[in-house]
Motif scaffolding. Structure first.
Motif, PDB file in Angstrom:
ATOM      1  N   THR A 159      17.381 -18.196 -12.716  1.00  0.00           N
ATOM      2  CA  THR A 159      17.491 -17.559 -14.027  1.00  0.00           C
ATOM      3  C   THR A 159      18.578 -18.225 -14.864  1.00  0.00           C
ATOM      4  OG1 THR A 159      16.768 -15.457 -13.089  1.00  0.00           O
ATOM      5  CG2 THR A 159      17.853 -15.363 -15.220  1.00  0.00           C
ATOM      6  N   MET A 163      18.073 -19.950 -18.556  1.00  0.00           N
ATOM      7  CA  MET A 163      18.908 -19.622 -19.716  1.00  0.00           C
ATOM      8  C   MET A 163      19.596 -20.868 -20.261  1.00  0.00           C
ATOM      9  SD  MET A 163      20.551 -15.872 -18.789  1.00  0.00           S
ATOM     10  CE  MET A 163      21.378 -16.429 -17.285  1.00  0.00           C
ATOM     11  N   LEU A 166      16.814 -23.379 -21.812  1.00  0.00           N
ATOM     12  CA  LEU A 166      16.207 -22.924 -23.063  1.00  0.00           C
ATOM     13  C   LEU A 166      17.224 -22.373 -24.054  1.00  0.00           C
ATOM     14  CD1 LEU A 166      13.026 -21.127 -21.650  1.00  0.00           C
ATOM     15  CD2 LEU A 166      13.357 -23.540 -22.230  1.00  0.00           C
ATOM     16  N   LEU A 168      18.995 -19.555 -23.952  1.00  0.00           N
ATOM     17  CA  LEU A 168      18.721 -18.149 -24.207  1.00  0.00           C
ATOM     18  C   LEU A 168      19.698 -17.282 -23.429  1.00  0.00           C
ATOM     19  CD1 LEU A 168      14.818 -18.265 -23.937  1.00  0.00           C
ATOM     20  CD2 LEU A 168      16.169 -18.165 -26.045  1.00  0.00           C
ATOM     21  N   SER A 169      19.831 -15.996 -23.816  1.00  0.00           N
ATOM     22  CA  SER A 169      20.776 -15.102 -23.157  1.00  0.00           C
ATOM     23  C   SER A 169      20.113 -14.343 -22.020  1.00  0.00           C
ATOM     24  CB  SER A 169      21.335 -14.098 -24.169  1.00  0.00           C
ATOM     25  OG  SER A 169      20.315 -13.199 -24.565  1.00  0.00           O
ATOM     26  N   HIS A 170      20.941 -13.690 -21.199  1.00  0.00           N
ATOM     27  CA  HIS A 170      20.400 -12.923 -20.075  1.00  0.00           C
ATOM     28  C   HIS A 170      19.603 -11.709 -20.555  1.00  0.00           C
ATOM     29  CE1 HIS A 170      23.972 -10.478 -20.959  1.00  0.00           C
ATOM     30  NE2 HIS A 170      23.404  -9.503 -20.269  1.00  0.00           N
ATOM     31  N   GLN A 172      17.539 -11.754 -22.971  1.00  0.00           N
ATOM     32  CA  GLN A 172      16.205 -12.251 -23.313  1.00  0.00           C
ATOM     33  C   GLN A 172      15.391 -12.620 -22.069  1.00  0.00           C
ATOM     34  OE1 GLN A 172      18.128 -15.193 -26.031  1.00  0.00           O
ATOM     35  NE2 GLN A 172      16.423 -14.701 -27.405  1.00  0.00           N
ATOM     36  N   ILE A 173      16.072 -13.112 -21.029  1.00  0.00           N
ATOM     37  CA  ILE A 173      15.366 -13.585 -19.842  1.00  0.00           C
ATOM     38  C   ILE A 173      15.426 -12.579 -18.697  1.00  0.00           C
ATOM     39  CG2 ILE A 173      15.267 -15.369 -18.060  1.00  0.00           C
ATOM     40  CD1 ILE A 173      14.328 -16.342 -20.759  1.00  0.00           C
ATOM     41  N   THR A 356       7.760 -25.293 -22.926  1.00  0.00           N
ATOM     42  CA  THR A 356       8.184 -24.488 -24.088  1.00  0.00           C
ATOM     43  C   THR A 356       7.947 -25.242 -25.402  1.00  0.00           C
ATOM     44  OG1 THR A 356      10.464 -25.270 -23.751  1.00  0.00           O
ATOM     45  CG2 THR A 356       9.877 -23.130 -22.832  1.00  0.00           C
ATOM     46  N   ASP A 367      11.218 -17.425 -24.699  1.00  0.00           N
ATOM     47  CA  ASP A 367      11.678 -16.449 -23.720  1.00  0.00           C
ATOM     48  C   ASP A 367      10.520 -15.938 -22.858  1.00  0.00           C
ATOM     49  OD1 ASP A 367      10.824 -15.202 -26.192  1.00  0.00           O
ATOM     50  OD2 ASP A 367      11.439 -13.292 -25.314  1.00  0.00           O
ATOM     51  N   GLY A 370       9.881 -18.653 -20.414  1.00  0.00           N
ATOM     52  CA  GLY A 370      11.001 -18.690 -19.469  1.00  0.00           C
ATOM     53  C   GLY A 370      10.840 -17.643 -18.387  1.00  0.00           C
ATOM     54  N   ARG A 371      10.462 -16.423 -18.785  1.00  0.00           N
ATOM     55  CA  ARG A 371      10.236 -15.360 -17.798  1.00  0.00           C
ATOM     56  C   ARG A 371       9.022 -15.670 -16.925  1.00  0.00           C
ATOM     57  NH1 ARG A 371      11.602 -12.187 -22.406  1.00  0.00           N
ATOM     58  NH2 ARG A 371       9.418 -11.653 -22.797  1.00  0.00           N
TER      59      ARG A 371
END
Length: 428
Positions: A159, A163, A166, A168-170, A172-173, A356, A367, A370-371
């Protein structure tokens, strides 16, 4: 060509070890060496192998001293109260033991470090499996299933890579993944219950399992090494070590090295006793370290030749353009084989950005992808490219090939359950 070489290497490795024609150590070194040399990379092999070993060196050192430290603590009797408490709770019931294994793994995995989880859980539970005559493959299976789900924690590795890759913040993921993790853990407990029932019936029909390895972490008990009077001293030292690990105060390899030396001096001030401890567990530590460094050579060659990136890109390219609107589902499905055949670094830093970028053209948020890329983590820890996998099988005294065959269907089941759950909940 590179893609074909990559899948040829991994397929040959899997076939040879699952049929027990080679050990994982020899297969990890010789198969890529032979195939890549034939392919014309001979002049660069030395450099690639050296870089691979360098990248994994600290992990190898950490595992050597982690095994020595926890083996010493087992000999000294640190885990005896825990084992006795668990044994009192589960009694002589394999079903309670398997469920207890899943629960303990889930709790210990909260620290995000797979290696320490394996050592602690195997040290606590393997004596129970021996007393009840249970197959140790059940132990390694449940530990790996629970560990695969808990590996999604932000500090677990994958994870954090998503993050970072990409940007991105925790929230969001990771946060949207929490319900999915609960679904995955529910599946793990169901599997634990099923395996417990099957083992209970097997024991009633065929008797207790007897083929335990003399090299597992529980080993042969030597009462002369017990140090019950130092129980609280050892507990405090271990808690300090775990705190240092969680807070990342110093490199984990150095922490285990220092902790082992302190523990050896405190528990066994006589030189002959210290030598006895080291010689008793050196075989286990060396066996794990050997496979770790061999895995470094394997991944060093895969990375250095560009095979790993080529494999990932080739799999992406086979997806028809008309399937573009289903890229989120495709990413989740392909994350299972991709995270199995590639390292996390190769997948999340090399392949995911390409996915992405494609998704942005199709209007699919990063996001979501990412997930989706994390769904495959339920099976990732079974990969022969994960160093800690060799630690687990060594601690439990089972063959990697046997563990792979026994656990694979349940791990794939975890991934399927995670995928279905993610689609139903709209997480991806």
């Amino acid at each position: 060509m590179l893609t074909i070489l990559g899948f040829l290497m991994i397929t040959a490795f899997m076939i040879l070890i699952m049929n027990k024609k080679m050990t994982p150590l020899t297969a990890l070194v010789l198969i890529p060496l032979l195939i890549v040399y034939i392919a014309g990379f001979g002049e660069e092999l030395g450099k690639m192998m050296k870089e691979g070993v360098n990248e994994i060196a600290l992990t190898g050192v950490m595992l050597i001293f982690a095994i020595l430290y926890f083996s010493l603590m087992i000999d000294a009797g640190l885990f005896e109260p825990l084992v006795n408490a668990i044994l009192k709770a589960v009694g002589d019931n394999p079903v309670k033991t398997t469920i207890g294994t899943a629960l303990l793994t889930t709790l210990v995995s909260l620290d995000g470090d797979g290696s320490s989880t394996y050592i602690i859980v195997v040290a606590a539970m393997l004596p129970l499996y021996k007393k009840q005559g249970m197959n140790p493959l059940i132990l390694t299976c449940i530990i790996m299933l629970a560990g695969g789900i808990m590996n999604i924690l932000p500090w677990g590795g994958p994870t954090a890579r998503v993050m970072s890759s990409l940007k991105l913040s925790h929230t969001q993921i990771f946060v949207p993944m929490i319900p999915l993790m609960l679904i995955g853990l529910t599946w793990v407990f169901i599997v634990a219950y099923i395996l417990g029932i099957k083992e209970k019936k097997r024991i009633a029909k065929h008797g207790k399992y007897q083929k335990y390895s003399a090299q597992d972490i529980a080993g042969e008990k030597d009462i002369t090494l017990r140090r019950p009077q130092l129980l609280y001293v050892n507990l405090i030292l271990t808690l300090i070590l775990l705190t240092v690990m969680i807070l990342d105060i110093i490199p984990l390899s150095i922490a285990f090295m220092i902790a082992f030396c302190i523990a050896a001096v405190i528990n066994y001030p006589q030189l002959k006793d210290q030598q006895k401890i080291i010689s008793k567990h050196a075989g286990n530590a060396l066996g794990v370290a050997g496979m770790i460094f061999a895995a470094g050579i394997f991944t060093g060659i895969l990375n250095g030749t560009g095979i790993m990136t080529a494999m990932g890109n080739s799999i992406i390219e086979i997806i028809p353009e008309s399937w573009g609107n289903f890229l989120n589902v495709i990413t989740a499905v392909f994350s299972v084989p991709l995270t199995f055949f590639l390292t996390n670094d190769a997948y999340y830093f090399g392949i995911l950005p390409v996915i992405t970028a494609t998704g942005s053209q199709l209007g699919i948020p990063p996001d979501v992808l990412g997930r989706a890329s994390l769904v495959g983590q339920a099976s990732h820890l079974l990969s022969p490219l994960v160093p800690s996998t060799y630690l687990l099988v060594s601690l439990a005294g089972v063959e990697f090939s046997d563990h792979l065959k026994y656990t694979l269907k349940w791990a794939i089941g975890s991934s399927i359950i995670m995928l279905i759950g993610a689609l139903i909940l709209g997480i991806i």
